[in-house]
Structures are given as structure tokens and as C-alpha cells.
Design a protein around this motif. Structure first.
Motif, PDB file in Angstrom:
ATOM      1  N   LEU A 214       0.838  -1.042  -0.182  1.00  0.00           N
ATOM      2  CA  LEU A 214       0.119  -0.016  -0.096  1.00  0.00           C
ATOM      3  C   LEU A 214       0.922   1.382  -0.066  1.00  0.00           C
ATOM      4  CD1 LEU A 214      -2.908  -1.015   2.386  1.00  0.00           C
ATOM      5  CD2 LEU A 214      -2.877  -0.883  -0.133  1.00  0.00           C
ATOM      6  N   GLN A 215       1.919   0.970   0.617  1.00  0.00           N
ATOM      7  CA  GLN A 215       2.867   2.186   0.750  1.00  0.00           C
ATOM      8  C   GLN A 215       3.408   2.668  -0.776  1.00  0.00           C
ATOM      9  OE1 GLN A 215       3.244   3.916   3.828  1.00  0.00           O
ATOM     10  NE2 GLN A 215       3.854   5.528   2.292  1.00  0.00           N
ATOM     11  N   GLN A 216       3.933   1.515  -1.232  1.00  0.00           N
ATOM     12  CA  GLN A 216       4.384   1.704  -2.815  1.00  0.00           C
ATOM     13  C   GLN A 216       3.209   2.411  -3.748  1.00  0.00           C
ATOM     14  OE1 GLN A 216       5.377  -1.956  -4.573  1.00  0.00           O
ATOM     15  NE2 GLN A 216       6.875  -0.975  -5.942  1.00  0.00           N
ATOM     16  N   LEU A 217       2.131   1.850  -3.361  1.00  0.00           N
ATOM     17  CA  LEU A 217       0.913   2.510  -4.376  1.00  0.00           C
ATOM     18  C   LEU A 217       0.784   3.887  -3.956  1.00  0.00           C
ATOM     19  CD1 LEU A 217      -1.421  -0.733  -3.975  1.00  0.00           C
ATOM     20  CD2 LEU A 217       0.146   0.007  -6.202  1.00  0.00           C
ATOM     21  N   ALA A 218       0.789   4.264  -2.816  1.00  0.00           N
ATOM     22  CA  ALA A 218       0.414   5.653  -2.653  1.00  0.00           C
ATOM     23  C   ALA A 218       1.671   6.402  -2.923  1.00  0.00           C
ATOM     24  CB  ALA A 218       0.648   5.838  -0.856  1.00  0.00           C
ATOM     25  N   GLN A 219       2.993   6.195  -2.886  1.00  0.00           N
ATOM     26  CA  GLN A 219       4.094   6.804  -3.488  1.00  0.00           C
ATOM     27  C   GLN A 219       4.117   7.020  -4.824  1.00  0.00           C
ATOM     28  OE1 GLN A 219       7.432   4.564  -1.998  1.00  0.00           O
ATOM     29  NE2 GLN A 219       7.427   5.310   0.064  1.00  0.00           N
ATOM     30  N   ALA A 220       3.160   6.044  -5.568  1.00  0.00           N
ATOM     31  CA  ALA A 220       2.925   6.072  -6.955  1.00  0.00           C
ATOM     32  C   ALA A 220       1.851   6.959  -7.463  1.00  0.00           C
ATOM     33  CB  ALA A 220       2.681   4.923  -7.554  1.00  0.00           C
ATOM     34  N   ASN A 221       1.192   7.760  -6.142  1.00  0.00           N
ATOM     35  CA  ASN A 221       0.228   8.849  -6.516  1.00  0.00           C
ATOM     36  C   ASN A 221      -1.129   7.846  -6.723  1.00  0.00           C
ATOM     37  OD1 ASN A 221       1.283  10.989  -5.576  1.00  0.00           O
ATOM     38  ND2 ASN A 221       2.517  11.216  -7.637  1.00  0.00           N
ATOM     39  N   LEU A 222      -1.290   6.780  -6.513  1.00  0.00           N
ATOM     40  CA  LEU A 222      -2.609   6.005  -6.858  1.00  0.00           C
ATOM     41  C   LEU A 222      -3.539   6.160  -5.440  1.00  0.00           C
ATOM     42  CD1 LEU A 222      -0.818   2.921  -8.465  1.00  0.00           C
ATOM     43  CD2 LEU A 222      -2.019   4.704  -9.511  1.00  0.00           C
ATOM     44  N   SER A 223      -4.891   6.185  -6.178  1.00  0.00           N
ATOM     45  CA  SER A 223      -5.774   6.236  -4.843  1.00  0.00           C
ATOM     46  C   SER A 223      -7.239   5.567  -5.369  1.00  0.00           C
ATOM     47  CB  SER A 223      -6.078   7.641  -4.547  1.00  0.00           C
ATOM     48  OG  SER A 223      -6.458   8.556  -5.514  1.00  0.00           O
ATOM     49  N   ARG A 224      -7.922   5.368  -4.380  1.00  0.00           N
ATOM     50  CA  ARG A 224      -9.206   4.875  -4.622  1.00  0.00           C
ATOM     51  C   ARG A 224      -9.375   3.514  -5.432  1.00  0.00           C
ATOM     52  NH1 ARG A 224     -13.144   7.591  -2.686  1.00  0.00           N
ATOM     53  NH2 ARG A 224     -14.581   6.707  -3.837  1.00  0.00           N
ATOM     54  N   LEU A 225      -8.590   2.707  -5.244  1.00  0.00           N
ATOM     55  CA  LEU A 225      -8.542   1.388  -5.799  1.00  0.00           C
ATOM     56  C   LEU A 225      -9.379   0.137  -5.063  1.00  0.00           C
ATOM     57  CD1 LEU A 225      -4.638   1.438  -6.467  1.00  0.00           C
ATOM     58  CD2 LEU A 225      -6.350   2.267  -7.866  1.00  0.00           C
ATOM     59  N   ASN A 226      -9.909  -0.617  -5.986  1.00  0.00           N
ATOM     60  CA  ASN A 226     -10.236  -1.767  -5.145  1.00  0.00           C
ATOM     61  C   ASN A 226      -9.192  -2.747  -5.069  1.00  0.00           C
ATOM     62  OD1 ASN A 226     -10.023  -2.869  -7.713  1.00  0.00           O
ATOM     63  ND2 ASN A 226     -12.382  -2.555  -8.385  1.00  0.00           N
ATOM     64  N   GLY A 227      -9.719  -4.073  -4.465  1.00  0.00           N
ATOM     65  CA  GLY A 227      -8.476  -5.057  -4.272  1.00  0.00           C
ATOM     66  C   GLY A 227      -7.838  -5.452  -5.777  1.00  0.00           C
ATOM     67  N   GLU A 228      -8.760  -5.695  -6.600  1.00  0.00           N
ATOM     68  CA  GLU A 228      -8.270  -5.969  -7.886  1.00  0.00           C
ATOM     69  C   GLU A 228      -7.377  -5.174  -8.792  1.00  0.00           C
ATOM     70  OE1 GLU A 228     -12.005  -8.220  -6.826  1.00  0.00           O
ATOM     71  OE2 GLU A 228     -11.599  -6.026  -7.048  1.00  0.00           O
ATOM     72  N   LYS A 229      -7.844  -3.744  -8.662  1.00  0.00           N
ATOM     73  CA  LYS A 229      -6.902  -2.723  -9.079  1.00  0.00           C
ATOM     74  C   LYS A 229      -5.673  -2.549  -8.360  1.00  0.00           C
ATOM     75  CE  LYS A 229     -10.534  -0.051 -11.401  1.00  0.00           C
ATOM     76  NZ  LYS A 229     -11.308   1.170 -11.459  1.00  0.00           N
ATOM     77  N   ALA A 230      -5.678  -2.879  -7.045  1.00  0.00           N
ATOM     78  CA  ALA A 230      -4.797  -2.723  -6.110  1.00  0.00           C
ATOM     79  C   ALA A 230      -3.550  -3.668  -6.362  1.00  0.00           C
ATOM     80  CB  ALA A 230      -5.065  -2.720  -4.873  1.00  0.00           C
ATOM     81  N   LEU A 231      -4.023  -5.089  -6.657  1.00  0.00           N
ATOM     82  CA  LEU A 231      -3.123  -6.065  -7.199  1.00  0.00           C
ATOM     83  C   LEU A 231      -2.442  -5.788  -8.665  1.00  0.00           C
ATOM     84  CD1 LEU A 231      -1.638  -8.797  -6.847  1.00  0.00           C
ATOM     85  CD2 LEU A 231      -4.104  -9.706  -7.950  1.00  0.00           C
TER      86      LEU A 231
END
Length: 353
Positions: free
Chosen positions: A166-183
Motif C-alpha cells: 500500500l505504501q508503494q501504491l501511495a508513493q505512485a500517487n494511486l488512490s481509490r482502488l479496489n482490491g483487483e486494481k490494487a493488485l
């Protein structure tokens, strides 16, 4: 192999998991990572299986959301999603701990959920691409289906780190993801190639439709064998219009239909073949679902249901104590704590044998 999650309907899925997953790879080790609740006692249905070497059952404590960039997620229950990610990451920790203790490393790693119903084994190892992460092709929800994963060791361990990613996703400026998009984004950022495949299982669920496009395939149908949600039901050949009362708890859109081979069109959304029909998404436990399940049940499934009934009523502590003495790794409360909570077979199905 990791089996992860809760045991709410485990008496319905245990036989298929034992037959098609735990027995698919001779000599493989299985790690059970489950929640402590009123259904945990059913997990003893795995006690006699020789592949299970590690058993971890724990109560779900609230995860401090301030420790994680939860703005990355847009899901109905952030706590539920964090717990799911936590248990998946526990799988990686359990595997590496076992490796260090016994002085070896696994070559392949597979994980799946306890509420999955399998109609055939996962793919044989010789057919796999050693540089890719295998996921189901059904129900990608704009990303990648995150109900199963399989890959060679290093790739799998990276993919299993759902919570810390999740920290890596946040650093990539990603937000409001469901579990599938997060994967999907997690694998992309880690440089891991995903291979969506038609895998012969579905996720058994009796909950009502939650949001637009959510569909349920009939259990044991060809449409179900791509990793979608399923349940025993009387299939509906065409979309059903919800009553006003039903519309208050769900939307009308029924999701995608594939008219020929579901495997070929699996990536188009939620593939439900026209010939298979669909379950009514506004119903949870459809009247007569028990008879539908039993009609197509194998002898193994019937035996499992009968044993589950005995386990729940009188043999629980005895079985858990026997299991504790044979498992190589044991991280569980006492048998009394596990067996003390009230539980029963799902909607009384064991009484119908």
C-alpha cells in the motif's frame, strides 16, 4: 500452498479443496491461515490431510488504519480489505519462516481462499511460465482477480505482500482502488507479469448483490470455472427485474454475458454463459439451495457434510487436540476456545443428508 480466510461455508468447499488442490501436487506442503470465529471448528475437516504442515488460527483484531495509506483503497469495508491483505501477507511470512527452520526453499507457491469450490485441479507445474504470476481471468473488476495466485517462489513472495505494498501504491500517487486494481498496480510496480487464466474454481457466496454488475454463476457450471462468485441456485435464463423492495438493496444491472466459450471471453468482465443462466443476485439463500447442492454432490462431499455435523456437535475438541499433536507448526488458541463458539452447518444442510 496457502489456504486463507474464514470457514463460514467450509463444510461445502472442504472436499473440493482436498481433492483438487491439496492432492494436486504430491509432496507439497500446505499452510492454513484462518480466522478465529464461530466457524473455525470446521477447519478440523483438514486435520487428517498429510499435506497440512502449518496451522495458524487467530482472532481478527482491528488494524490501525493510521499506519497505512488507506486513501489508496476505495472499498465497502477498509478493515475487511486490510484483514484480507494481512492474511495473504501472513502466508509469505509463514512460508519463509518454515524454510529457514528446515533449511530449504520452495520452488513454487500457490495460495487460494477457503471459500473456493474447485471442479478440477490447478494447472500442472510443467505448464507454467516461471516468470509470470497466474491469476484467474474471471471477475477482474478493472484489474486482476485476487482470489488465487500461483508463481515461482520469488515472484509469488513479492505478489503476496499485499499490505506492505500500500505504501508503494501511495508513493505512485494511486488512490481509490479496489482490491483487483490494487493488485494490478502492485504487480506492475514490482515488474511482475500477470497471466490471467481460466482456473476451475469459483468463490462460494450466499451474500446479496453488493453493487452494479455483480453476478453469481450457478455452482458447478462451466461459467463458474473461471474464478467468479457462485452459489447453488435455479439458473435464470435472462436478466430478472428486481422488485422495488429488492432494488433498495441492489442495482439492476446483471453484468456481462459470454455467449460461447467462457474461457475465451473470460477477460470481458463477469462471463456467464447464456446456456448456463445466472443466479438471482438479489437472493442470498435461495429456497431449495440445499437440495441443489446435494443433487450434484460427490460421495466425498456427502461424507464431509456428515463428518462436519459430528464435528460441530460432539467431536470438535477431540479432533483439534489430535491435530495439534501432528502439525509441525501450531499457532492456535486452545481447542476449547475454538470449539466453544456456537456454529452449525450452513442453513442446516447437514440435517438433510
Amino acid at each position: 500452498m496457502c489456504l486463507i480466510g474464514g470457514a463460514r461455508h467450509f463444510e461445502l468447499t472442504a472436499a473440493s479443496l482436498k481433492r483438487h488442490v491439496l492432492s494436486a501436487y504430491p509432496g507439497a506442503h500446505a499452510f492454513l491461515i484462518a480466522s478465529l470465529d464461530g466457524d473455525a471448528k470446521k477447519l478440523a475437516l483438514l486435520a487428517a490431510h498429510p499435506s497440512v504442515v502449518s496451522v495458524s488460527v487467530s482472532r481478527q483484531a482491528r488494524i490501525n488504519e493510521t499506519h497505512f495509506p488507506t486513501h489508496v483503497l476505495a472499498v465497502p469495508s477498509v478493515q475487511g480489505q486490510l484483514h484480507q491483505f494481512f492474511k495473504i501477507e501472513q502466508c509469505a511470512a509463514a512460508i519463509t519462516s518454515f524454510e529457514r527452520k528446515h533449511g530449504f526453499k520452495y520452488v513454487w507457491i500457490l495460495w487460494t481462499r477457503l471459500d473456493t469450490y474447485w471442479t478440477a485441479p490447478p494447472p500442472p507445474l510443467h505448464s507454467l511460465n516461471p516468470t509470470a504470476y497466474v491469476v484467474p481471468c474471471g471477475s477482474p473488476w478493472g484489474g486482476l482477480n485476487d482470489r488465487f495466485g500461483m508463481a515461482c517462489r520469488d515472484i509469488a513472495l513479492g505478489a503476496l505482500k499485499r499490505l506492505s505494498s500500500l505504501q508503494q501504491l501511495a508513493q505512485a500517487n494511486l488512490s481509490r482502488l479496489n482490491g483487483e486494481k490494487a493488485l494490478q498496480h502492485q504487480l506492475r510496480l514490482q515488474g511482475i507479469t500477470a497471466t490471467p487464466s481460466p482456473l476451475p474454481f469459483c468463490v462460494l457466496s450466499f451474500r446479496r448483490k453488493l453493487f452494479n454488475g455483480y453476478v453469481f454463476a450457478p455452482l458447478r457450471s462451466a461459467s463458474a470455472a473461471v474464478g467468479v462468485s457462485c452459489r447453488p441456485c435455479h439458473p435464470m435464463p435472462a436478466p430478472v427485474r428486481a422488485s422495488r423492495k429488492e432494488q433498495a438493496t441492489g442495482n439492476r444491472t446483471m453484468g456481462h454475458i459470454c455467449r460461447d466459450g467462457c474461457a475465451a471471453k473470460c477477460m470481458t468482465g463477469n462471463p456467464i454463459r447464456t446456456s448456463d443462466g445466472r443466479c438471482n443476485p438479489w437472493r442470498g439463500y435461495e429456497p431449495g439451495w440445499q437440495q441443489i447442492f446435494l443433487k450434484g454432490a460427490s460421495d466425498e462431499e456427502r461424507d464431509t457434510l456428515e463428518y462436519a455435523s459430528q464435528l460441530i456437535r460432539k467431536r470438535c475438541e477431540e479432533e483439534w487436540e489430535r491435530w495439534r499433536k501432528t502439525a509441525l507448526v501450531w499457532d492456535c488458541p486452545s481447542a476449547r476456545d475454538i470449539c466453544g463458539a456456537a456454529s452449525a452447518c450452513t442453513k442446516g444442510i447437514c440435517k438433510m443428508l
